[in-house]
Motif scaffolding. Structure first.
Motif, PDB file in Angstrom:
ATOM      1  N   PHE A   1      21.648 -11.721  19.686  1.00 11.10           N
ATOM      2  CA  PHE A   1      23.132 -12.013  19.176  1.00 11.10           C
ATOM      3  C   PHE A   1      24.062 -11.351  20.204  1.00 11.10           C
ATOM      4  O   PHE A   1      25.396 -12.018  20.565  1.00 11.10           O
ATOM      5  CB  PHE A   1      22.966 -10.706  17.634  1.00 11.10           C
ATOM      6  CG  PHE A   1      22.680 -11.438  17.030  1.00 11.10           C
ATOM      7  CD1 PHE A   1      22.862 -12.580  16.175  1.00 11.10           C
ATOM      8  CD2 PHE A   1      21.664 -10.598  15.999  1.00 11.10           C
ATOM      9  CE1 PHE A   1      22.659 -13.493  14.941  1.00 11.10           C
ATOM     10  CE2 PHE A   1      21.114 -11.500  14.789  1.00 11.10           C
ATOM     11  CZ  PHE A   1      21.581 -12.496  14.219  1.00 11.10           C
ATOM     12  N   GLN A   2      23.361 -10.405  21.066  1.00  7.79           N
ATOM     13  CA  GLN A   2      24.025  -9.669  22.218  1.00  7.79           C
ATOM     14  C   GLN A   2      24.276 -10.836  23.067  1.00  7.79           C
ATOM     15  O   GLN A   2      25.140 -11.527  23.614  1.00  7.79           O
ATOM     16  CB  GLN A   2      24.498  -8.414  23.114  1.00  7.79           C
ATOM     17  CG  GLN A   2      24.797  -7.904  23.973  1.00  7.79           C
ATOM     18  CD  GLN A   2      25.604  -6.568  22.665  1.00  7.79           C
ATOM     19  OE1 GLN A   2      25.204  -5.901  22.896  1.00  7.79           O
ATOM     20  NE2 GLN A   2      27.227  -7.042  23.216  1.00  7.79           N
TER      21      GLN A   2
ATOM     22  N   ARG B   1      27.365 -18.840  25.517  1.00  5.73           N
ATOM     23  CA  ARG B   1      27.611 -19.715  24.417  1.00  5.73           C
ATOM     24  C   ARG B   1      27.120 -21.841  24.947  1.00  5.73           C
ATOM     25  O   ARG B   1      26.960 -22.785  24.575  1.00  5.73           O
ATOM     26  CB  ARG B   1      28.380 -19.569  23.390  1.00  5.73           C
ATOM     27  CG  ARG B   1      27.872 -18.594  22.100  1.00  5.73           C
ATOM     28  CD  ARG B   1      28.283 -18.833  20.369  1.00  5.73           C
ATOM     29  NE  ARG B   1      29.786 -18.693  20.762  1.00  5.73           N
ATOM     30  CZ  ARG B   1      30.736 -17.392  21.537  1.00  5.73           C
ATOM     31  NH1 ARG B   1      30.400 -16.172  21.688  1.00  5.73           N
ATOM     32  NH2 ARG B   1      31.862 -17.540  20.741  1.00  5.73           N
ATOM     33  N   ALA B   2      27.995 -21.628  26.271  1.00  5.76           N
ATOM     34  CA  ALA B   2      28.618 -22.887  26.552  1.00  5.76           C
ATOM     35  C   ALA B   2      27.481 -23.301  27.531  1.00  5.76           C
ATOM     36  O   ALA B   2      27.117 -23.817  27.573  1.00  5.76           O
ATOM     37  CB  ALA B   2      29.565 -22.488  27.167  1.00  5.76           C
TER      38      ALA B   2
ATOM     39  N   PHE C   1      16.318 -19.491  19.020  1.00  7.38           N
ATOM     40  CA  PHE C   1      16.916 -20.152  17.864  1.00  7.38           C
ATOM     41  C   PHE C   1      16.220 -19.830  16.517  1.00  7.38           C
ATOM     42  O   PHE C   1      17.549 -19.667  15.861  1.00  7.38           O
ATOM     43  CB  PHE C   1      17.780 -21.283  18.423  1.00  7.38           C
ATOM     44  CG  PHE C   1      18.268 -21.462  19.453  1.00  7.38           C
ATOM     45  CD1 PHE C   1      19.551 -21.711  19.085  1.00  7.38           C
ATOM     46  CD2 PHE C   1      18.154 -21.355  20.792  1.00  7.38           C
ATOM     47  CE1 PHE C   1      20.786 -21.760  20.035  1.00  7.38           C
ATOM     48  CE2 PHE C   1      19.251 -21.591  21.951  1.00  7.38           C
ATOM     49  CZ  PHE C   1      20.095 -21.666  21.756  1.00  7.38           C
TER      50      PHE C   1
ATOM     51  N   TYR D   1      12.500  -7.859  13.342  1.00 11.69           N
ATOM     52  CA  TYR D   1      13.640  -8.471  14.512  1.00 11.69           C
ATOM     53  C   TYR D   1      13.557  -7.914  15.836  1.00 11.69           C
ATOM     54  O   TYR D   1      15.229  -7.891  15.795  1.00 11.69           O
ATOM     55  CB  TYR D   1      14.145  -9.372  13.798  1.00 11.69           C
ATOM     56  CG  TYR D   1      13.842  -9.934  12.745  1.00 11.69           C
ATOM     57  CD1 TYR D   1      13.333 -11.609  12.585  1.00 11.69           C
ATOM     58  CD2 TYR D   1      14.668 -10.797  11.097  1.00 11.69           C
ATOM     59  CE1 TYR D   1      12.528 -12.707  11.727  1.00 11.69           C
ATOM     60  CE2 TYR D   1      14.307 -10.820  10.233  1.00 11.69           C
ATOM     61  CZ  TYR D   1      13.148 -11.861  10.573  1.00 11.69           C
ATOM     62  OH  TYR D   1      12.808 -12.914   8.833  1.00 11.69           O
ATOM     63  N   GLN D   2      12.756  -7.131  16.280  1.00 12.15           N
ATOM     64  CA  GLN D   2      14.153  -6.135  17.093  1.00 12.15           C
ATOM     65  C   GLN D   2      14.543  -6.938  18.434  1.00 12.15           C
ATOM     66  O   GLN D   2      15.822  -6.739  18.863  1.00 12.15           O
ATOM     67  CB  GLN D   2      12.782  -5.115  18.082  1.00 12.15           C
ATOM     68  CG  GLN D   2      12.260  -4.518  16.705  1.00 12.15           C
ATOM     69  CD  GLN D   2      11.324  -3.255  17.558  1.00 12.15           C
ATOM     70  OE1 GLN D   2      11.286  -3.317  18.728  1.00 12.15           O
ATOM     71  NE2 GLN D   2      11.525  -1.972  16.901  1.00 12.15           N
TER      72      GLN D   2
ATOM     73  N   LEU E   1      16.433  -9.718  17.953  1.00  8.41           N
ATOM     74  CA  LEU E   1      17.240 -10.010  17.208  1.00  8.41           C
ATOM     75  C   LEU E   1      18.485  -9.303  18.110  1.00  8.41           C
ATOM     76  O   LEU E   1      20.016  -9.692  18.358  1.00  8.41           O
ATOM     77  CB  LEU E   1      17.449 -10.027  15.731  1.00  8.41           C
ATOM     78  CG  LEU E   1      17.186 -11.421  15.354  1.00  8.41           C
ATOM     79  CD1 LEU E   1      16.963 -10.607  13.455  1.00  8.41           C
ATOM     80  CD2 LEU E   1      17.637 -12.149  15.734  1.00  8.41           C
ATOM     81  N   ASP E   2      18.080  -7.890  18.643  1.00  8.59           N
ATOM     82  CA  ASP E   2      19.850  -7.161  19.571  1.00  8.59           C
ATOM     83  C   ASP E   2      20.022  -7.869  20.357  1.00  8.59           C
ATOM     84  O   ASP E   2      21.334  -8.588  20.824  1.00  8.59           O
ATOM     85  CB  ASP E   2      18.938  -6.027  19.534  1.00  8.59           C
ATOM     86  CG  ASP E   2      19.121  -4.453  18.193  1.00  8.59           C
ATOM     87  OD1 ASP E   2      19.196  -5.263  17.033  1.00  8.59           O
ATOM     88  OD2 ASP E   2      18.988  -4.169  18.957  1.00  8.59           O
TER      89      ASP E   2
ATOM     90  N   LEU F   1      25.048 -14.525  22.897  1.00  5.75           N
ATOM     91  CA  LEU F   1      25.554 -14.917  21.939  1.00  5.75           C
ATOM     92  C   LEU F   1      27.022 -14.548  22.018  1.00  5.75           C
ATOM     93  O   LEU F   1      27.685 -15.641  21.195  1.00  5.75           O
ATOM     94  CB  LEU F   1      24.760 -15.571  19.537  1.00  5.75           C
ATOM     95  CG  LEU F   1      23.415 -15.942  20.065  1.00  5.75           C
ATOM     96  CD1 LEU F   1      22.917 -16.422  18.867  1.00  5.75           C
ATOM     97  CD2 LEU F   1      23.583 -17.369  21.429  1.00  5.75           C
ATOM     98  N   ALA F   2      27.193 -13.253  22.169  1.00  7.24           N
ATOM     99  CA  ALA F   2      28.725 -13.101  21.750  1.00  7.24           C
ATOM    100  C   ALA F   2      29.253 -13.349  22.782  1.00  7.24           C
ATOM    101  O   ALA F   2      30.042 -12.093  22.991  1.00  7.24           O
ATOM    102  CB  ALA F   2      28.119 -11.275  21.186  1.00  7.24           C
ATOM    103  N   ASP F   3      29.332 -14.380  23.473  1.00  3.95           N
ATOM    104  CA  ASP F   3      29.856 -14.666  25.152  1.00  3.95           C
ATOM    105  C   ASP F   3      30.171 -15.622  24.983  1.00  3.95           C
ATOM    106  O   ASP F   3      29.282 -16.827  24.989  1.00  3.95           O
ATOM    107  CB  ASP F   3      29.155 -13.824  25.758  1.00  3.95           C
ATOM    108  CG  ASP F   3      30.545 -14.369  26.847  1.00  3.95           C
ATOM    109  OD1 ASP F   3      31.186 -13.446  27.965  1.00  3.95           O
ATOM    110  OD2 ASP F   3      30.076 -15.554  27.741  1.00  3.95           O
ATOM    111  N   PRO F   4      31.936 -16.258  24.861  1.00  2.00           N
ATOM    112  CA  PRO F   4      32.002 -17.722  24.794  1.00  2.00           C
ATOM    113  C   PRO F   4      31.521 -18.116  26.830  1.00  2.00           C
ATOM    114  O   PRO F   4      30.470 -19.562  26.137  1.00  2.00           O
ATOM    115  CB  PRO F   4      33.317 -18.354  24.851  1.00  2.00           C
ATOM    116  CG  PRO F   4      34.029 -16.856  25.307  1.00  2.00           C
ATOM    117  CD  PRO F   4      33.046 -15.866  24.937  1.00  2.00           C
TER     118      PRO F   4
ATOM    119  N   LEU G   1      24.248 -22.569  26.893  1.00  2.51           N
ATOM    120  CA  LEU G   1      23.816 -22.931  25.934  1.00  2.51           C
ATOM    121  C   LEU G   1      23.840 -24.849  25.415  1.00  2.51           C
ATOM    122  O   LEU G   1      22.874 -25.446  25.400  1.00  2.51           O
ATOM    123  CB  LEU G   1      23.397 -22.356  25.598  1.00  2.51           C
ATOM    124  CG  LEU G   1      22.609 -20.265  25.229  1.00  2.51           C
ATOM    125  CD1 LEU G   1      23.014 -19.366  24.200  1.00  2.51           C
ATOM    126  CD2 LEU G   1      21.490 -21.296  25.591  1.00  2.51           C
TER     127      LEU G   1
ATOM    128  N   VAL H   1      17.032 -16.341  15.453  1.00  2.00           N
ATOM    129  CA  VAL H   1      18.250 -16.378  14.657  1.00  2.00           C
ATOM    130  C   VAL H   1      18.382 -17.458  13.064  1.00  2.00           C
ATOM    131  O   VAL H   1      18.798 -16.347  11.914  1.00  2.00           O
ATOM    132  CB  VAL H   1      19.052 -16.867  15.191  1.00  2.00           C
ATOM    133  CG1 VAL H   1      20.321 -17.053  14.709  1.00  2.00           C
ATOM    134  CG2 VAL H   1      19.692 -16.224  16.892  1.00  2.00           C
TER     135      VAL H   1
END
Lengths: 111, 111
Positions: free
Chosen positions: B11-12, B20-21, B78, B4-5, B7-8, B14-17, B23, B81
């Motif tokens: 996930f990086q 995410r908003a 998605f 799942y390379q 995925l780095d 997704l690590a910000d609000p 998306l 994930v």
């Protein structure tokens, strides 16, 4: 808009293959730091940074007994990720529902 | 151990609000950059960095028509994930299964 502030740290923690591998190992049961570190070609201080990062995100908990620190997974943070993903899916499906309602309404008009 | 390379980067991303908003907004349908940027108190170059990060991770696709760049969500990432999370859950449940087998075996011994 969202009340998932801890998600920043969780997703950041998941964005690294070493940390994901540690989580997969811990998914099979608790383990000591030295057991966890063994498969990785990495100096212990570097490995410990990953462990601390995982602990800080809440994805794992650690407990020291004597000289041995044991790590265990905390599934609650995974549940937060799953809840966020489910919310996204609900948005897509809500959109699909609205599209379906629109198509049905248009078909009714055409009758 | 995992293949799942991507995925780095996911996930990086997704690590910000803010990301995410964006998306969540795109989960309700495609939107132009200017529509997406409107709710955020952020200079456009900063906002564009988030868009490029999302595009680089594969979570969104963008398409330019004339002067308007439109963004749309790409659900396949998605799914990556969700597949990773399902794998983790399978590890826990495999462990639960093994624990259950152990308890049953011990109960059988005690009979």
């Amino acid at each position: 808009m969202e009340n998932y502030q801890q998600l920043d740290g969780i997703f950041q923690a998941l964005a690294d293959p070493t940390r994901r591998a540690v989580l997969s190992r811990l998914g099979q049961g608790p383990a000591s730091i030295s057991d966890l570190a063994r498969p990785f070609d990495m100096a212990l201080p570097s490995f410990m940074k990953h462990i601390r990062f995982l602990e800080g995100s809440g994805l794992i908990q650690t407990h020291k007994a004597g000289r041995v620190r044991t790590c265990a997974i905390d599934k609650r943070q995974f549940a937060a990720v799953e809840a966020w993903l489910a919310d996204q899916r609900a948005l897509w499906e809500g959109r699909a529902d609205r599209l379906e309602q629109f198509v049905i309404a248009e078909q009714d008009k055409a009758k």
